[in-house]
Structures are given as structure tokens and as C-alpha cells.
Design a protein around this motif. Structure first.
Motif, short mmCIF file in Angstrom:
data_model
loop_
_atom_site.label_atom_id
_atom_site.label_comp_id
_atom_site.label_asym_id
_atom_site.label_seq_id
_atom_site.Cartn_x
_atom_site.Cartn_y
_atom_site.Cartn_z
N ASN A 94 25.87 -37.58 3.24
CA ASN A 94 25.39 -36.60 4.16
C ASN A 94 24.61 -35.70 3.38
N THR A 95 23.11 -35.98 3.31
CA THR A 95 22.29 -35.17 2.35
C THR A 95 21.06 -34.59 3.30
N TYR A 96 21.22 -34.74 4.75
CA TYR A 96 20.03 -34.34 5.44
C TYR A 96 19.99 -32.81 5.49
N PRO A 97 18.91 -32.24 5.45
CA PRO A 97 18.40 -30.85 5.55
C PRO A 97 19.41 -30.04 6.36
N GLY A 98 19.81 -29.14 5.79
CA GLY A 98 20.78 -28.17 6.55
C GLY A 98 22.13 -28.44 6.48
N ALA A 99 22.73 -29.63 5.60
CA ALA A 99 23.92 -30.04 5.76
C ALA A 99 24.91 -28.93 5.08
N ALA A 100 25.90 -28.60 5.64
CA ALA A 100 26.76 -27.50 5.25
C ALA A 100 28.10 -27.75 6.10
N CYS A 101 29.20 -26.73 5.50
CA CYS A 101 30.39 -26.74 6.02
C CYS A 101 30.63 -26.13 7.28
N ASP A 102 31.50 -26.13 8.30
CA ASP A 102 31.46 -25.41 9.33
C ASP A 102 32.88 -24.75 9.22
N ILE A 103 33.64 -24.73 8.16
CA ILE A 103 34.91 -24.17 7.58
C ILE A 103 34.52 -23.02 6.74
N PRO A 104 34.86 -21.89 6.68
CA PRO A 104 34.55 -20.90 5.57
C PRO A 104 35.12 -21.39 4.28
N SER A 105 34.36 -21.16 3.23
CA SER A 105 34.57 -21.72 1.76
C SER A 105 35.82 -21.73 1.46
N HIS A 106 36.39 -20.61 1.32
CA HIS A 106 37.64 -20.44 0.66
C HIS A 106 38.86 -21.28 1.20
N LEU A 107 38.65 -21.75 2.36
CA LEU A 107 39.63 -22.73 2.90
C LEU A 107 39.40 -24.17 2.88
N TYR A 108 38.01 -24.29 2.46
CA TYR A 108 37.55 -25.64 2.37
C TYR A 108 37.29 -25.97 0.84
N GLU A 109 38.40 -25.80 0.27
CA GLU A 109 38.72 -26.08 -1.18
C GLU A 109 40.08 -26.42 -1.52
N PHE A 110 40.33 -27.18 -2.55
CA PHE A 110 41.71 -27.40 -2.79
C PHE A 110 42.58 -26.19 -3.09
N SER A 111 43.64 -25.79 -2.96
CA SER A 111 44.30 -24.60 -3.12
C SER A 111 44.72 -24.60 -4.74
N PHE A 112 44.80 -25.80 -5.44
CA PHE A 112 44.94 -25.43 -6.96
C PHE A 112 43.47 -25.64 -7.63
N ALA A 113 42.30 -25.40 -6.80
CA ALA A 113 41.08 -25.66 -7.79
C ALA A 113 40.25 -24.50 -7.04
N PRO A 114 40.42 -23.19 -6.94
CA PRO A 114 39.58 -22.25 -6.24
C PRO A 114 38.22 -22.11 -6.75
N ASN A 115 37.01 -21.78 -6.09
CA ASN A 115 35.83 -21.92 -6.85
C ASN A 115 34.98 -20.78 -6.45
N SER A 116 33.78 -20.28 -7.13
CA SER A 116 33.20 -19.36 -6.84
C SER A 116 31.98 -19.75 -6.04
N TRP A 117 32.10 -19.64 -4.80
CA TRP A 117 31.09 -20.11 -4.00
C TRP A 117 29.98 -19.13 -3.51
N SER A 118 28.73 -19.67 -3.42
CA SER A 118 27.63 -19.13 -3.18
C SER A 118 27.50 -18.21 -1.74
N ARG A 119 28.15 -19.00 -0.75
CA ARG A 119 27.89 -18.71 0.75
C ARG A 119 29.48 -18.42 1.34
N ARG A 120 29.35 -17.96 2.49
CA ARG A 120 30.65 -17.80 3.28
C ARG A 120 31.03 -19.15 3.81
N PHE A 121 29.80 -20.27 4.09
CA PHE A 121 29.91 -21.53 4.38
C PHE A 121 29.11 -22.16 3.55
#
Length: 490
Positions: free
Chosen positions: A55-82
Motif C-alpha cells: 500500500n503505497t497510495y498517496p496519503g497512506a498512513a497508520c490510524d494507530i498512534p506510532s508508539h503503539l504501532y511498533e514492537f515493544s522490543f524495538a522502539p522507534n524515533s517517529w516523525s509524527r504522531r501517526f
């Protein structure tokens, strides 16, 4: 290599995983961390990422806040809330490299079928690169991987480019074009605002409206990102807060439906604030209970529908013509490009792969009436098989990544039991699976998804093979260990 609990597996076991998205990559990493090194992941795409690679369509993004949409063992420095789709794709690829499992993933390799050999107690896989054998088989195909193309009369006769959002044609320029988008679900509410500024005319065809809630997306400032990096406890607190909010939403859709009026009031306010035209308000206001269909998060869907080059068409599509779309009133609107934002074949959990278990019976035959699995993971007569994000592990809220971690944790518990019993075969007992299914169906009947609307969760016969009817904390608790007597080992 030692396991995460300090104990090495008693003997190596070969494990095959089908799918290289969040489920497949997460399973490979968690298995490796537990000391299981003989793991092979098969991914039909040319890159890992699964749904985010497709899914690479324009505007594609997650609808769950980034800090929960990641593995608990691999936190990431996200650019946006979503997080946007490309950033999620990069994250999955980065996790595979960071934890040393990228070389275990065979991209560009499709698994066409798998058959259980009872005599040898092994799974034989037929892949596009040849046969492969493994003692355990994990499917991580996802529920949103096979695009759903509606049977619109005349679709094949359309003269211009026509494509599904999951098969976006980046070679098709939209600037100055007349574009028709069929669908107003989760993909449409992202792609329509993204392409509206560049197209000449945008006609959006709606079958039925869905409820939305404010998304509250924003870019993280450099200071915020630095704080999250330096103070991991802040990220964990945010993750816990997001999880709590998702649990409240889940409760509202399952056993605490008295919470729904508050959410509905917020949703109605979002409509009235953005749209002044009473007729357009009527078109976008659902008649169903909030939550019966997927609740969508957006900040720009309704404002986009008020733009002068956008028309929301609520009449049924009668036919696609070579030059456009004709609705049920006989009105034909011209289109240069047709975009199908029509979702996925969400009940085809492993299709088109054929899985044949004990006794020569296929999973498709077993699921002829409705897909069923114990905790969404195990099926009687299919030994050493675990389905990640399988039947009834979707939700109206919550993070699929969190659900996948729970499922993988259950697989690890099964492997520990195999070692403890010095066994090489594990299979859920039929009575345990049937008992769970009765409990599940009784709970589903009380949820908002069975309140009378038409949605993709419930099939035409009233069966729901998709949704989990309890809190996600209950799923974590129930999958953490094997329930006594639930599985047979030998």
C-alpha cells in the motif's frame, strides 16, 4: 544462543514462516531471541513489509498512534504522531536488519501450498523456488493482503487506467485529470484528501457512510523526538496511555456499549464543524451505530468533501462505462482515471495458499462454513501450525502489532512445552477449540458489530470470523501460556 528466559531450547527445530510483514519479521526476531535459529521466512513481495510494502497510495498512513504501532522490543524515533506508510515500511526493514534476521527472509518467493506429513511429523512446503521442509509452520499472511475488486458491470471496458489502492499506479499522472474514487473506507479517507489539490475533478462514490473521529495527527518537534530518545520512560508512558485509550474504545464496542453516545457526539460534532451544506451533512452521517463499521480517524476528510472540485455521489453505481461511471439515476460522470478503494478479501486468511493437515483435509475445507481457530492461532487436525493474526483477532480498536506479539508469545510457549514434554508434535484438542468457539460466539453476539449494520467483519450468513469480542489485555493474558489440557503433545 540462549533464550530470553535464560534457557536454551533442548533441540533445534526448523520453523517456516509465510509472510514478511510485521508478523513474519516479528516472529523471526522473537524466535531468534528465544534461541531458535533455524527459521526461514517466505515473502512473495520483493521487499519485506507486507501490507506496508503493497500500500503505497498517496496519503497512506497508520490510524494507530506510532508508539503503539511498533514492537515493544524495538522502539522507534517517529516523525509524527501517526506514522506515514513509507516510514513504517522503513521501520520494518530496519527491524529485520537490526536484529539480524534479514538473511532469513526469502523475498520474491511465494508459498503455494503446505502439507503435513504425519509419518515424518513435518510440513512440506511448495514454493515458487522449490520444496522446503519444516517442523513448525507459522502463517503471517495478514487479514488485509488480498485486494477486493467489486463486480462492477463494465469495469473491464473502462478506457482509462483503473487500479486498486493496494496496487497503486505511480506511473499514472493525476494532475489536471478527472478522477473517480469508488469507496469511502479507510483507504479512501486518506487518498482522497491527498490527491484532491492536484486533480481537476474528483468524484467519490459512496455505498454507505462510516463514522469518523478526529485523528489529532501532528509532526513531532525536534525537541520532542530528542526527549523521547533520551527518556525512554516518556515513550513507555505514551504507549501505555494510547493502549488505555484503545481499551476504552474496545470496551465501548463490546461489553460497555453505554460509552458509545459520548463517541457518537464527538463524531457528529466533527461533521457539523466541517460541513455547512445540510445535504452533504445528510450524505455523510451514518444511520448505523458507531463502531458497527470500522471507525476511521481523520482530520481532513470532511473539509476535502467541501472543496469545489469534489463531489460525493451517494447513489448506487449502475455501471462503469468506457468514459466514466453511470449511477442509478442514469447520470454519467466522465472520468480519466478510476481508483478502487474497496478494501480486501479479509476472510481469506491464508489464500491462495493451500494448507493440508492431518488426514488429508485442507484448511479451506475445514473452514468451508466459517474460519475458526482457537485463540485465532490453532486449528484441530493441523499439528505444529500456528496462524498469526488469524480468525477473530481483529478489533474495532487496538494495535495489530500488539496482537501479533501476543500470538508469537503463544508460539514460544508452545515451543517451551514441546521441549518440556520432549515431544515433536503439538495440536490443539478439538474439545478445547470448540469450547473456546462457543464462548467466542456468545460474546460476539453482544457486540456492536452484530447490531444490524452491514460490515466487512460479518459475512452474508451472519458469521463473524474477524473480531475479538473482549479487551486486548484479555488476549495477552490468554495467549501468554498454554491453558492446561488445551493441547495434545506427543
Amino acid at each position: 544462543m540462549s533464550s530470553s528466559n535464560g534457557e536454551a531450547p533442548r533441540r533445534p527445530r526448523s520453523i517456516a514462516i509465510v509472510g514478511g510483514g510485521f508478523g513474519g519479521v516479528g516472529a523471526a526476531v522473537m524466535l531468534k531471541r528465544a534461541g531458535h535459529d533455524d527459521v526461514t521466512v517466505f515473502e512473495k513481495g520483493e521487499r519485506v513489509g507486507g501490507v506496508w510494502n503493497a500500500n503505497t497510495y498517496p496519503g497512506a498512513a497508520c490510524d494507530i498512534p506510532s508508539h503503539l504501532y511498533e514492537f515493544s522490543f524495538a522502539p522507534n524515533s517517529w516523525s509524527r504522531r501517526f506514522s506515514p506508510g513509507a516510514e513504517i515500511q522503513a521501520y520494518i526493514e530496519g527491524v529485520a536488519r537490526r536484529f539480524g534476521v534479514r538473511d532469513r527472509i526469502r523475498t520474491g518467493t511465494e508459498v503455494q501450498g503446505a502439507r503435513w506429513d504425519e509419518g515424518r511429523r513435518i510440513w512440506t512446503l511448495e514454493t515458487s523456488a522449490g520444496p522446503h521442509e519444516a517442523e513448525l509452520l507459522l502463517t503471517a499472511c495478514g487479514q488485509l493482503s488480498v485486494p477486493q475488486v467489486p463486480p462492477l458491470p463494465g469495469l473491464k471496458d473502462f478506457a482509462g487506467p483503473a487500479f486498486h489502492t493496494a496496487e497503486w499506479r505511480h506511473d499514472v499522472a493525476l494532475a489536471g485529470k478527472r478522477v473517480a474514487v469508488v469507496g469511502t473506507g479507510c483507504s479512501a479517507i486518506q487518498v482522497v484528501p491527498a490527491i484532491q489539490p492536484e486533480v481537476a475533478q474528483l468524484d467519490v462514490y459512496q455505498r454507505s457512510p462510516g463514522w469518523t473521529l478526529p485523528k489529532g495527527d501532528r509532526e513531532y518537534s525536534p525537541r520532542e523526538r530528542a526527549l523521547y530518545r533520551r527518556l525512554p520512560q516518556l515513550r513507555r508512558l505514551d504507549r501505555q496511555a494510547v493502549h488505555a485509550s484503545q481499551e476504552i474504545a474496545t470496551a465501548a464496542m463490546t461489553r460497555r456499549r453505554w460509552l458509545l453516545p459520548l463517541l457518537r457526539a464527538i463524531a457528529r460534532r466533527q461533521i457539523t464543524k466541517a460541513i455547512r451544506d445540510p445535504e452533504l451533512r445528510r450524505k455523510v452521517t451514518p444511520m448505523d451505530e458507531l463502531g458497527c463499521k470500522r471507525v476511521m480517524l481523520t482530520d481532513d476528510w470532511y473539509p476535502t468533501l467541501t472543496e469545489p472540485n469534489v463531489e460525493l455521489v451517494a447513489e448506487r453505481i449502475e455501471a462503469v462505462t468506457p468514459a466514466g461511471i453511470r449511477d442509478a439515476t442514469g447520470t454519467e460522470r466522465p472520468a480519466d482515471v478510476l481508483v478502487l478503494a474497496t478494501g480486501f478479501a479479509s476472510h481469506d486468511f491464508v489464500a491462495p495458499m493451500e494448507i493440508v493437515g492431518r488426514g488429508g483435509r485442507s484448511l479451506a475445507e475445514t473452514w468451508a462454513k466459517v474460519p475458526r481457530a482457537y485463540l485465532g492461532l490453532s486449528v484441530p487436525a493441523f499439528p505444529n501450525l500456528f496462524l498469526l493474526y488469524g480468525p477473530n483477532t481483529n478489533g474495532g480498536a487496538g494495535s495489530v502489532v500488539n496482537t501479533l506479539e501476543c500470538g508469537i508469545g503463544h508460539v514460544l510457549a508452545a515451543l517451551r512445552e514441546l521441549d518440556r514434554a520432549e515431544a515433536d508434535r503439538i495440536e490443539v484438542r478439538r474439545e478445547a477449540a470448540e469450547r473456546f468457539d462457543r464462548e467466542l460466539r456468545a460474546a460476539l453476539a453482544e457486540t456492536v458489530w452484530h447490531s444490524g449494520c452491514t460490515n466487512w467483519y460479518v459475512d452474508e450468513d451472519g458469521n463473524d470470523p474477524s473480531q475479538w469480542p473482549w479487551l486486548w489485555s484479555a488476549y495477552r493474558r490468554r495467549t501468554a501460556e498454554l491453558a492446561p489440557g488445551a493441547y495434545a503433545l506427543d
